[in-house]
Design an enzyme around this catalytic site. Structure first.
Site, PDB file in Angstrom:
ATOM      1  N   ARG A 237       0.863  -1.175   0.000  1.00 44.67           N
ATOM      2  CA  ARG A 237       0.000   0.000   0.000  1.00 44.67           C
ATOM      3  C   ARG A 237       0.899   1.224   0.000  1.00 44.67           C
ATOM      4  O   ARG A 237       1.961   1.220   0.622  1.00 44.67           O
ATOM      5  CB  ARG A 237      -0.903   0.024   1.249  1.00 44.67           C
ATOM      6  CG  ARG A 237      -2.093  -0.922   1.201  1.00 44.67           C
ATOM      7  CD  ARG A 237      -3.158  -0.493   0.196  1.00 44.67           C
ATOM      8  NE  ARG A 237      -4.302  -1.392   0.159  1.00 44.67           N
ATOM      9  CZ  ARG A 237      -4.454  -2.428  -0.670  1.00 44.67           C
ATOM     10  NH1 ARG A 237      -3.516  -2.716  -1.548  1.00 44.67           N
ATOM     11  NH2 ARG A 237      -5.540  -3.179  -0.638  1.00 44.67           N
ATOM     12  N   GLU A 266      -2.871   7.755  -4.397  1.00 41.88           N
ATOM     13  CA  GLU A 266      -3.281   7.169  -5.681  1.00 41.88           C
ATOM     14  C   GLU A 266      -4.767   7.340  -5.975  1.00 41.88           C
ATOM     15  O   GLU A 266      -5.180   7.305  -7.136  1.00 41.88           O
ATOM     16  CB  GLU A 266      -2.920   5.680  -5.738  1.00 41.88           C
ATOM     17  CG  GLU A 266      -3.757   4.794  -4.808  1.00 41.88           C
ATOM     18  CD  GLU A 266      -3.384   3.313  -4.930  1.00 41.88           C
ATOM     19  OE1 GLU A 266      -2.191   2.987  -4.847  1.00 41.88           O
ATOM     20  OE2 GLU A 266      -4.297   2.492  -5.093  1.00 41.88           O
ATOM     21  N   HIS A 298      -1.481   0.351  -9.624  1.00 35.85           N
ATOM     22  CA  HIS A 298      -2.155  -0.675  -8.813  1.00 35.85           C
ATOM     23  C   HIS A 298      -2.673  -1.817  -9.698  1.00 35.85           C
ATOM     24  O   HIS A 298      -3.847  -2.166  -9.647  1.00 35.85           O
ATOM     25  CB  HIS A 298      -3.309  -0.046  -8.012  1.00 35.85           C
ATOM     26  CG  HIS A 298      -3.570  -0.770  -6.720  1.00 35.85           C
ATOM     27  ND1 HIS A 298      -3.743  -0.143  -5.517  1.00 35.85           N
ATOM     28  CD2 HIS A 298      -3.674  -2.089  -6.443  1.00 35.85           C
ATOM     29  CE1 HIS A 298      -3.964  -1.035  -4.559  1.00 35.85           C
ATOM     30  NE2 HIS A 298      -3.919  -2.230  -5.110  1.00 35.85           N
TER      31      HIS A 298
HETATM   32  P1  NAD Z   1      -1.184 -11.713   4.327  1.00 36.65           P
HETATM   33  O1  NAD Z   1      -2.152 -11.333   5.393  1.00 36.65           O
HETATM   34  O2  NAD Z   1      -1.176 -13.104   3.809  1.00 36.65           O
HETATM   35  O3  NAD Z   1       0.321 -11.374   4.818  1.00 36.65           O
HETATM   36  C1  NAD Z   1       0.669 -10.192   5.486  1.00 36.65           C
HETATM   37  C2  NAD Z   1       1.885 -10.484   6.355  1.00 36.65           C
HETATM   38  O4  NAD Z   1       2.291  -9.253   6.949  1.00 36.65           O
HETATM   39  C3  NAD Z   1       1.595 -11.470   7.485  1.00 36.65           C
HETATM   40  O5  NAD Z   1       2.596 -12.471   7.535  1.00 36.65           O
HETATM   41  C4  NAD Z   1       1.628 -10.596   8.739  1.00 36.65           C
HETATM   42  O6  NAD Z   1       2.085 -11.296   9.891  1.00 36.65           O
HETATM   43  C5  NAD Z   1       2.608  -9.517   8.303  1.00 36.65           C
HETATM   44  N1  NAD Z   1       2.512  -8.307   9.113  1.00 36.65           N
HETATM   45  C6  NAD Z   1       1.430  -7.782   9.744  1.00 36.65           C
HETATM   46  N2  NAD Z   1       1.769  -6.669  10.385  1.00 36.65           N
HETATM   47  C7  NAD Z   1       3.092  -6.484  10.157  1.00 36.65           C
HETATM   48  C8  NAD Z   1       4.020  -5.495  10.565  1.00 36.65           C
HETATM   49  N3  NAD Z   1       3.658  -4.479  11.390  1.00 36.65           N
HETATM   50  N4  NAD Z   1       5.293  -5.614  10.154  1.00 36.65           N
HETATM   51  C9  NAD Z   1       5.673  -6.648   9.359  1.00 36.65           C
HETATM   52  N5  NAD Z   1       4.845  -7.615   8.945  1.00 36.65           N
HETATM   53  C10 NAD Z   1       3.570  -7.526   9.344  1.00 36.65           C
HETATM   54  O7  NAD Z   1      -1.425 -10.662   3.162  1.00 36.65           O
HETATM   55  P2  NAD Z   1      -1.054 -10.820   1.613  1.00 36.65           P
HETATM   56  O8  NAD Z   1      -2.173 -11.509   0.902  1.00 36.65           O
HETATM   57  O9  NAD Z   1       0.322 -11.361   1.482  1.00 36.65           O
HETATM   58  O10 NAD Z   1      -1.101  -9.290   1.152  1.00 36.65           O
HETATM   59  C11 NAD Z   1      -0.190  -8.332   1.677  1.00 36.65           C
HETATM   60  C12 NAD Z   1      -0.642  -6.935   1.297  1.00 36.65           C
HETATM   61  O11 NAD Z   1      -0.517  -6.768  -0.124  1.00 36.65           O
HETATM   62  C13 NAD Z   1      -2.138  -6.642   1.555  1.00 36.65           C
HETATM   63  O12 NAD Z   1      -2.342  -6.198   2.895  1.00 36.65           O
HETATM   64  C14 NAD Z   1      -2.466  -5.568   0.554  1.00 36.65           C
HETATM   65  O13 NAD Z   1      -2.302  -4.307   1.151  1.00 36.65           O
HETATM   66  C15 NAD Z   1      -1.413  -5.756  -0.533  1.00 36.65           C
HETATM   67  N6  NAD Z   1      -2.002  -6.166  -1.829  1.00 36.65           N
HETATM   68  C16 NAD Z   1      -1.724  -5.428  -2.930  1.00 36.65           C
HETATM   69  C17 NAD Z   1      -2.247  -5.794  -4.163  1.00 36.65           C
HETATM   70  C18 NAD Z   1      -1.923  -5.029  -5.418  1.00 36.65           C
HETATM   71  O14 NAD Z   1      -2.606  -5.227  -6.451  1.00 36.65           O
HETATM   72  N7  NAD Z   1      -0.937  -4.164  -5.424  1.00 36.65           N
HETATM   73  C19 NAD Z   1      -3.078  -6.914  -4.255  1.00 36.65           C
HETATM   74  C20 NAD Z   1      -3.318  -7.665  -3.104  1.00 36.65           C
HETATM   75  C21 NAD Z   1      -2.777  -7.276  -1.892  1.00 36.65           C
END
Ligand code: NAD
Length: 348
Positions: A237, A266, A298
């Site tokens: 994000r 964005e 995005h």
């Molecule tokens: P997920 O929930 O599977 O993994 C997130 C990880 O981050 C977990 O292992 C969690 O323990 C860790 N985490 C939580 N708080 C943290 C912190 N303070 N410091 C470090 N690590 C921390 O999520 P995911 O499916 O892997 O997605 C991750 C992120 O990607 C989403 O939250 C979303 O914002 C973003 N995303 C972006 C797109 C895109 O098109 N650009 C698409 C999907 C998701």
């Protein structure tokens, strides 16, 4: 009796294509709207049972109150992240569901595409060769093999990227607020603290959610600790990164390349065709001037497989809600604290 209707905000042609293709399997209709959801547009969901929203819709307390007035009882996020939802305000007023996992491969592969493009400068080579310039000056890259990548957030997407980068022969350092030592032992990934990642990694990629703790996680202090010429990838994000600090780090050379699929502001730009307009955002405009910065709007999630999965899970979520059962993909103020989900009951 007429079917329940879903108000579908911020509709794009591809949303219409993928959701319409499977709508016949569900006992409800969709009202496709091109506007973003906000307190001002919530009235367009009048008499709809649910509002289906995306990453740049606003689901704050005012919007939630306005949706309630329109008789909406469910916000169905057609994405994984939910940082744009005021869960506290929604609790007790409105259920909120999301698509927790659709294709982590899509996002991780896009992050890898940014790494490869920035390293081997294919974005510049493409234009150069088409202009009849066949020189190599300025296109020098480095072998990924043997280099170190730092992955911040080892959830679904972070782990997919780890697999890809390991395929290149990279050494992986990881940071996660909840490190999974079993995963580390199985994969050879080392969990370390952030300063170690900043000190050692040539490439850093962000995959943690945006929360109050992670907002501007990468800021001036973080850049100070990084290696000169580090490559930074953000498909998480926009607000994980202090963009003004990134610009300072790009100007000083501390950051050698940045691949950004998300941007703090964005909401006003991404997903819109503004090619005939002036970019009024000076920070975005400055970022667009760097030859070593690639911005994509995005699009990391945007594969056919991910869109099919998003459409299916979103409509299943809405169907679960209409049937009155447990909502496996509910995200709520209490469930974030991990309570009722275990008992397979709705939170309220
Ligand atoms: P997920 O929930 O599977 O993994 C997130 C990880 O981050 C977990 O292992 C969690 O323990 C860790 N985490 C939580 N708080 C943290 C912190 N303070 N410091 C470090 N690590 C921390 O999520 P995911 O499916 O892997 O997605 C991750 C992120 O990607 C989403 O939250 C979303 O914002 C973003 N995303 C972006 C797109 C895109 O098109 N650009 C698409 C999907 C998701």
């Amino acid at each position: 009796m007429s079917k329940p209707v879903i108000a579908f905000y911020d509709t794009r042609s591809y949303d219409r294509e993928f959701f319409s293709a499977i709508l016949k399997d569900y006992p409800f209709d969709i009202r496709f709207l091109s506007v973003h959801l906000s307190a001002d547009t919530a009235g367009m969901a009048k008499d709809c049972v649910a509002a289906c929203v995306f990453v740049n819709d606003t689901v704050d307390s005012e919007t939630i109150a306005a949706l309630r007035e329109s008789k909406v009882g469910l916000v169905a996020m057609r994405c994984a992240g939910y940082n744009n939802v005021d869960l506290k305000a929604a609790y007790g007023a409105m259920h909120v569901v999301r698509v927790p996992a659709y294709s982590p491969y899509a996002v991780a592969e896009h992050a890898a595409a940014l790494v490869l493009t920035l390293n081997r400068k294919t974005h510049r080579a493409y234009n150069r060769v088409r202009d009849g310039n066949f020189t190599l000056d300025g296109l020098l890259g480095y072998d990924l093999h043997g280099r170190t990548a730092g992955i911040i957030g080892t959830g679904r997407i972070g782990r997919c990227l780890v697999n890809i980068l390991k395929g290149f022969g990279m050494k992986i350092l990881a940071y996660d607020a909840f490190p999974d030592q079993t995963y580390a032992a199985e994969t050879g990934v080392s969990y370390v603290d952030l300063p170690t990642i900043y000190r050692e990694a040539q490439i850093i990629s962000l995959h943690c959610p945006l929360t109050p703790q992670t907002r501007h996680l990468v800021n001036d202090q973080a850049f100070e600790q990084m290696r000169d010429g580090v490559m930074l990838i953000n498909t998480g994000r926009g607000e994980l990164l202090d963009t003004r600090a990134l610009i300072r780090a790009l100007k000083s050379g501390r950051v050698g390349a940045a691949g950004l699929d998300v941007y703090e502001e964005e909401g006003e730009y991404f997903f819109e065709d503004l090619s005939s307009k002036v970019v009024a955002d000076d920070v975005l405009a400055r970022l667009l001037t760097f030859p070593n910065v690639i911005i994509t709007a995005h699009q990391a999630f945007f594969t056919r497989d991910a869109m099919e999965s998003i459409a299916r899970t979103t409509l299943d979520n809405i169907q679960d809600y209409l049937r009155g059962g447990f909502l496996p993909n509910e995200i709520c103020y209490r469930c974030e604290k991990n309570c009722v989900k275990k008992n397979k009951q709705r939170c309220f």
